[in-house]
Design an enzyme around this catalytic site. Structure first.
Site, PDB file in Angstrom:
ATOM      1  N   PHE A  98      17.689  -6.785  -6.016  1.00  0.00           N
ATOM      2  CA  PHE A  98      17.506  -7.894  -5.079  1.00  0.00           C
ATOM      3  C   PHE A  98      16.016  -8.197  -4.976  1.00  0.00           C
ATOM      4  CE2 PHE A  98      21.816  -7.603  -4.109  1.00  0.00           C
ATOM      5  CZ  PHE A  98      22.188  -8.600  -3.208  1.00  0.00           C
ATOM      6  N   LYS A 157      10.984  -9.612 -12.485  1.00  0.00           N
ATOM      7  CA  LYS A 157      11.527  -8.329 -12.037  1.00  0.00           C
ATOM      8  C   LYS A 157      12.651  -7.876 -12.965  1.00  0.00           C
ATOM      9  CE  LYS A 157      13.153  -6.036  -7.829  1.00  0.00           C
ATOM     10  NZ  LYS A 157      13.331  -6.181  -6.373  1.00  0.00           N
ATOM     11  N   ASP A 161       9.336   3.930  -7.544  1.00  0.00           N
ATOM     12  CA  ASP A 161      10.134   2.728  -7.750  1.00  0.00           C
ATOM     13  C   ASP A 161      11.578   3.155  -8.028  1.00  0.00           C
ATOM     14  OD1 ASP A 161      11.422   0.404  -8.767  1.00  0.00           O
ATOM     15  OD2 ASP A 161       9.483  -0.431  -9.351  1.00  0.00           O
ATOM     16  N   ILE A 162      12.410   3.090  -7.012  1.00  0.00           N
ATOM     17  CA  ILE A 162      13.776   3.605  -7.105  1.00  0.00           C
ATOM     18  C   ILE A 162      14.567   2.880  -8.184  1.00  0.00           C
ATOM     19  CG2 ILE A 162      15.953   3.902  -5.863  1.00  0.00           C
ATOM     20  CD1 ILE A 162      14.254   4.076  -3.269  1.00  0.00           C
ATOM     21  N   LEU A 163      14.542   1.545  -8.136  1.00  0.00           N
ATOM     22  CA  LEU A 163      15.352   0.757  -9.057  1.00  0.00           C
ATOM     23  C   LEU A 163      14.899   0.948 -10.500  1.00  0.00           C
ATOM     24  CD1 LEU A 163      17.570  -1.278  -9.579  1.00  0.00           C
ATOM     25  CD2 LEU A 163      15.990  -3.104  -8.911  1.00  0.00           C
ATOM     26  N   ASP A 203       6.756  -0.406  -0.330  1.00  0.00           N
ATOM     27  CA  ASP A 203       6.023  -0.179  -1.583  1.00  0.00           C
ATOM     28  C   ASP A 203       5.003   0.953  -1.453  1.00  0.00           C
ATOM     29  OD1 ASP A 203       7.327  -2.227  -2.991  1.00  0.00           O
ATOM     30  OD2 ASP A 203       5.995  -3.737  -2.129  1.00  0.00           O
ATOM     31  N   ASN A 229       9.894  -2.675   7.844  1.00  0.00           N
ATOM     32  CA  ASN A 229      10.027  -4.114   7.628  1.00  0.00           C
ATOM     33  C   ASN A 229      11.219  -4.645   8.418  1.00  0.00           C
ATOM     34  OD1 ASN A 229      12.474  -3.844   5.868  1.00  0.00           O
ATOM     35  ND2 ASN A 229      11.011  -2.773   4.567  1.00  0.00           N
ATOM     36  N   LYS A 277       0.370  12.777  17.445  1.00  0.00           N
ATOM     37  CA  LYS A 277       0.125  11.357  17.691  1.00  0.00           C
ATOM     38  C   LYS A 277      -1.359  11.040  17.564  1.00  0.00           C
ATOM     39  CE  LYS A 277       0.525   7.733  21.165  1.00  0.00           C
ATOM     40  NZ  LYS A 277       0.934   7.396  22.556  1.00  0.00           N
TER      41      LYS A 277
END
Length: 402
Positions: free
Chosen positions: A325, A339, A308-310, A279, A210, A289
């Protein structure tokens, strides 16, 4: 490393014999790692030339409020936003009087009015002028408005008088500037911050990622160090240098970040999740490749959800104070509050990344703080300045929750 490392300092110089010391001040601030931009009043240019300060600072010297050439580059409002700290040294009696009255009749007073950063003035004048009741009233008014007064010192003056009114020596001014970034709010606390993007491999040469630059997380790590915290920065791939006094753990994928985070929070007081974690990841990364198929215009990837780390940190046995965040494009507060509740967090800091000039890859950000008691909007600020505001907010809530 110095607490002035990578700081952006505006130095205002007014008319007075002490202006010659400002040249040394520029050099010493730079020696401590700061970038310095100089603003001079007309009277200051009678004592020291702009060319001298330009040569020392490596930046153009700003002298005019309405300068078409300057406005086409860094205009006076942008200049006011640029600085992490504005120092006026020397600050003459005339300048102090104009500042106390809220005047904006030249570039320097305008910057003082438009600034978002801390302002400090270093008085320098004849001892009788300093002792005058009007000057003392003006200084008291500045102090009431949270403007720092650095000095003056006492001693022999250029005019032959002896008494208070000398500008502080350069070493003292540099020390005071450094102290402005050392708050001690989180002294001894252990803070873990995730920052940057993650990369999820498709094959040895391709990945899914991202637009996160990591700037917000790195700015928060810097602010934590300034606040006296023992900071661990778990970073995805970025082009940023690790802030001084922080330990950096480099990771690439969401799974690697998850493993590092769960290990780091075993002995942690505050966990701040700024990383833009993917995600999903490809179910299986190819060993070689993937070649383009001549008989097909499409390619299908089977994806699997990343941990989901948090949420896992927030529900761990030794749960720290958890700050998330949320980068949203619509209904910012509603999604942020969802959240907060869904992941069992103490705070969520949300921003609307659909707005131009903030969020991903930008140097600025504008956020909404959401917690169980309500929400609080912060104005658009540089990420460095915003990080200091956020650490104050986090520190206040952490102390109450402790």
């Amino acid at each position: 490393m110095s607490s002035l490392q990578n700081k952006q300092i505006l130095l205002g110089i007014t008319g007075g014999i002490a202006a010659y010391k400002s040249a040394e001040l520029v050099r010493r601030l730079q020696d401590q790692g700061a970038e310095v931009r100089v603003v001079m009043t007309k009277a200051a240019m009678e004592f020291i030339t702009p060319l001298t300060l330009q040569a020392l600072s490596g930046n153009p010297v700003h002298t005019e409020l309405l300068d078409p050439e300057a406005e086409a580059g860094m205009g006076h409002i942008e200049l006011a936003r640029w600085g992490d700290l504005l120092i006026v040294a020397p600050a003459s009696a005339d300048f102090i009087a104009r500042l106390a009255q809220g005047q904006g009749n030249d570039l320097l007073t305008t910057l003082c009015l438009a600034r978002r950063s801390k302002l400090a003035v270093a008085p320098a004048m004849n001892q009788a002028m300093y002792a005058n009741a009007s000057t003392q009233d003006n200084l008291a008014k500045l102090a009431k408005h949270d403007i720092a007064i650095w000095g003056p010192a006492s001693g022999a003056q250029a005019c032959g008088d002896v008494g208070p009114g000398r500008m502080l020596e350069v070493d003292e001014l540099v020390e005071k500037a450094s102290a402005e970034f050392q708050t001690g709010m989180l002294a001894g606390k252990r803070v873990v911050i995730t920052a940057g993007p993650t990369r999820e491999a498709i094959d040895p040469v391709r990945y899914i990622s991202n637009h996160s630059s990591g700037k917000m997380g790195y700015a928060l790590a810097q602010a934590c160090a300034e606040a006296g915290a023992i900071c661990t920065l778990i970073s995805g791939p970025t082009q940023l240098n690790c802030p001084p006094h922080c330990q950096r753990i480099d990771v690439e994928s969401a799974q690697q970040m998850h493993e590092a985070a769960l290990k780091a929070v075993n002995d942690c007081d505050i966990f701040i999740a700024t990383a833009a974690v993917a995600d999903f990841r490809p179910l299986q990364a190819a060993d070689q490749k993937i070649k383009k198929q001549a008989d097909s215009d499409t390619m299908t990837l089977e994806m699997v959800k990343n941990p989901d780390i948090l949420a896992d940190v927030a529900n761990s046995q030794q749960r720290p104070f958890c700050v998330g965040f949320a980068a949203e494009t619509q209904d910012v507060e509603r999604y942020a509050r969802g959240k907060l509740e869904r992941k069992n967090l103490n705070m969520v800091i949300a921003n609307d990344v659909s707005q131009q000039g903030i969020g991903f890859n930008s140097d600025d950000n504008q956020v909404l703080i959401v917690d169980a008691k309500g929400s609080k909007a912060l104005d658009k600020l540089s990420k460095a300045e915003l990080a200091r505001h956020l650490i104050r907010e986090i520190s206040e809530r952490f102390q109450k929750a402790d």
